[in-house]
Design a protein around this motif. Structure first.
Motif, PDB file in Angstrom:
ATOM      1  N   SER A  60      47.084  34.480  46.105  1.00  0.00           N
ATOM      2  CA  SER A  60      46.934  35.446  45.011  1.00  0.00           C
ATOM      3  C   SER A  60      45.529  36.035  44.953  1.00  0.00           C
ATOM      4  O   SER A  60      45.359  37.256  44.923  1.00  0.00           O
ATOM      5  CB  SER A  60      47.283  34.777  43.685  1.00  0.00           C
ATOM      6  OG  SER A  60      47.074  35.675  42.618  1.00  0.00           O
ATOM      7  N   TYR A  63      44.902  38.267  48.188  1.00  0.00           N
ATOM      8  CA  TYR A  63      45.534  39.582  48.309  1.00  0.00           C
ATOM      9  C   TYR A  63      45.086  40.523  47.215  1.00  0.00           C
ATOM     10  O   TYR A  63      45.053  41.736  47.412  1.00  0.00           O
ATOM     11  CB  TYR A  63      47.055  39.504  48.449  1.00  0.00           C
ATOM     12  CG  TYR A  63      47.881  39.344  47.205  1.00  0.00           C
ATOM     13  CD1 TYR A  63      48.545  38.162  46.951  1.00  0.00           C
ATOM     14  CD2 TYR A  63      48.041  40.388  46.296  1.00  0.00           C
ATOM     15  CE1 TYR A  63      49.315  38.001  45.821  1.00  0.00           C
ATOM     16  CE2 TYR A  63      48.807  40.230  45.160  1.00  0.00           C
ATOM     17  CZ  TYR A  63      49.445  39.044  44.925  1.00  0.00           C
ATOM     18  OH  TYR A  63      50.204  38.899  43.814  1.00  0.00           O
ATOM     19  N   GLN A  67      43.748  43.926  48.661  1.00  0.00           N
ATOM     20  CA  GLN A  67      44.448  45.184  48.389  1.00  0.00           C
ATOM     21  C   GLN A  67      43.486  46.274  47.924  1.00  0.00           C
ATOM     22  O   GLN A  67      43.770  47.455  48.111  1.00  0.00           O
ATOM     23  CB  GLN A  67      45.583  44.996  47.394  1.00  0.00           C
ATOM     24  CG  GLN A  67      45.171  44.837  45.960  1.00  0.00           C
ATOM     25  CD  GLN A  67      46.352  44.542  45.056  1.00  0.00           C
ATOM     26  OE1 GLN A  67      47.460  44.297  45.515  1.00  0.00           O
ATOM     27  NE2 GLN A  67      46.115  44.564  43.771  1.00  0.00           N
ATOM     28  N   TYR A  84      49.642  47.245  42.972  1.00  0.00           N
ATOM     29  CA  TYR A  84      49.843  46.192  41.964  1.00  0.00           C
ATOM     30  C   TYR A  84      51.093  46.478  41.138  1.00  0.00           C
ATOM     31  O   TYR A  84      51.886  45.574  40.855  1.00  0.00           O
ATOM     32  CB  TYR A  84      48.617  46.067  41.061  1.00  0.00           C
ATOM     33  CG  TYR A  84      48.730  44.924  40.093  1.00  0.00           C
ATOM     34  CD1 TYR A  84      48.540  43.618  40.533  1.00  0.00           C
ATOM     35  CD2 TYR A  84      49.058  45.136  38.760  1.00  0.00           C
ATOM     36  CE1 TYR A  84      48.660  42.549  39.664  1.00  0.00           C
ATOM     37  CE2 TYR A  84      49.181  44.072  37.884  1.00  0.00           C
ATOM     38  CZ  TYR A  84      48.981  42.787  38.340  1.00  0.00           C
ATOM     39  OH  TYR A  84      49.113  41.738  37.474  1.00  0.00           O
ATOM     40  N   SER A  87      54.108  45.568  43.053  1.00  0.00           N
ATOM     41  CA  SER A  87      54.292  44.114  43.140  1.00  0.00           C
ATOM     42  C   SER A  87      54.902  43.577  41.852  1.00  0.00           C
ATOM     43  O   SER A  87      55.726  42.671  41.876  1.00  0.00           O
ATOM     44  CB  SER A  87      52.980  43.407  43.468  1.00  0.00           C
ATOM     45  OG  SER A  87      52.142  43.309  42.342  1.00  0.00           O
ATOM     46  N   ARG A  88      54.503  44.125  40.722  1.00  0.00           N
ATOM     47  CA  ARG A  88      55.080  43.703  39.430  1.00  0.00           C
ATOM     48  C   ARG A  88      56.540  44.125  39.335  1.00  0.00           C
ATOM     49  O   ARG A  88      57.385  43.377  38.836  1.00  0.00           O
ATOM     50  CB  ARG A  88      54.302  44.285  38.250  1.00  0.00           C
ATOM     51  CG  ARG A  88      52.854  43.855  38.130  1.00  0.00           C
ATOM     52  CD  ARG A  88      52.677  42.348  37.934  1.00  0.00           C
ATOM     53  NE  ARG A  88      52.648  41.662  39.213  1.00  0.00           N
ATOM     54  CZ  ARG A  88      53.050  40.413  39.427  1.00  0.00           C
ATOM     55  NH1 ARG A  88      53.493  39.675  38.464  1.00  0.00           N
ATOM     56  NH2 ARG A  88      53.005  39.878  40.620  1.00  0.00           N
ATOM     57  N   SER A  90      58.599  44.570  41.886  1.00  0.00           N
ATOM     58  CA  SER A  90      59.376  43.703  42.779  1.00  0.00           C
ATOM     59  C   SER A  90      59.516  42.300  42.196  1.00  0.00           C
ATOM     60  O   SER A  90      60.528  41.633  42.406  1.00  0.00           O
ATOM     61  CB  SER A  90      58.758  43.657  44.170  1.00  0.00           C
ATOM     62  OG  SER A  90      57.512  43.012  44.138  1.00  0.00           O
TER      63      SER A  90
END
Length: 176
Positions: A60, A63, A67, A84, A87-88, A90
């Motif tokens: 965590s 990345y 990123q 970001y 990612s949230r 997904s």
């Protein structure tokens, strides 16, 4: 694993390129997760669970730092925000996928799915991820002295984790 894992990560956070920390953490998640799915001895289950959690925390922090480092300065904030946000989004679906796998294939299936995802991470980042050695990415990047080192991020995560675990414990048990 809180606060030990972030404190441990702080010792190597800025010594290695983040892409390799991500790959190593993904490999550790796979190994310790598969071990967790196969073990029955309580002490070994707890140990592998702590190791999975520590590897997740390491992944965590790495990345999140990585990123932002891979984008040019002119678009860095927007690009990192989009990554970001995706990612949230997904993560919204991953809980349903894990629940489905747990129902259909059990714990072995869940950790098989997680291992497959980590293999994809290792290949994608290891092969196509750019090397970002921690210096400025372009002429308009802030100097390394003005950037927040990943070790500081890991340390802040450890402190926040202790605080949050205390708050959650107090809310759940009313006795911490």
């Amino acid at each position: 694993a809180y606060p030990l894992a972030p404190l441990l990560a702080a010792t190597f956070a800025d010594r290695f390129e983040r892409k390799w920390i991500i790959c190593g953490a993904a490999a550790a998640i796979s190994v310790f997760g598969l071990a967790f799915s196969q073990l029955t001895e309580p002490v070994l289950l707890i140990a592998s669970g702590v190791l999975v959690t520590g590897a997740n925390m390491t992944l965590s922090y790495a990345y999140h730092a990585y990123q932002t480092e891979v984008f040019p300065t002119a678009i860095r904030a927007r690009a990192a925000g989009l990554v970001y946000s995706m990612s949230r989004l997904s993560a919204t679906f991953s809980g349903f996928i894990v629940a489905f796998m747990l129902k259909e294939a059990g714990v072995d299936g869940v950790f098989g799915l997680i291992t497959a995802a980590m293999v994809i991470v290792i290949i994608a980042i290891g092969v196509w991820g750019p090397n970002v050695p921690g210096g400025p990415l372009d002429a308009s990047s802030p100097s390394p002295e003005h950037a927040r080192p990943a070790a500081q991020t890991a340390l802040a995560e450890a402190i926040l984790g202790v605080y949050l675990s205390r708050v959650i414990c107090a809310e759940v048990t009313q006795s911490c």
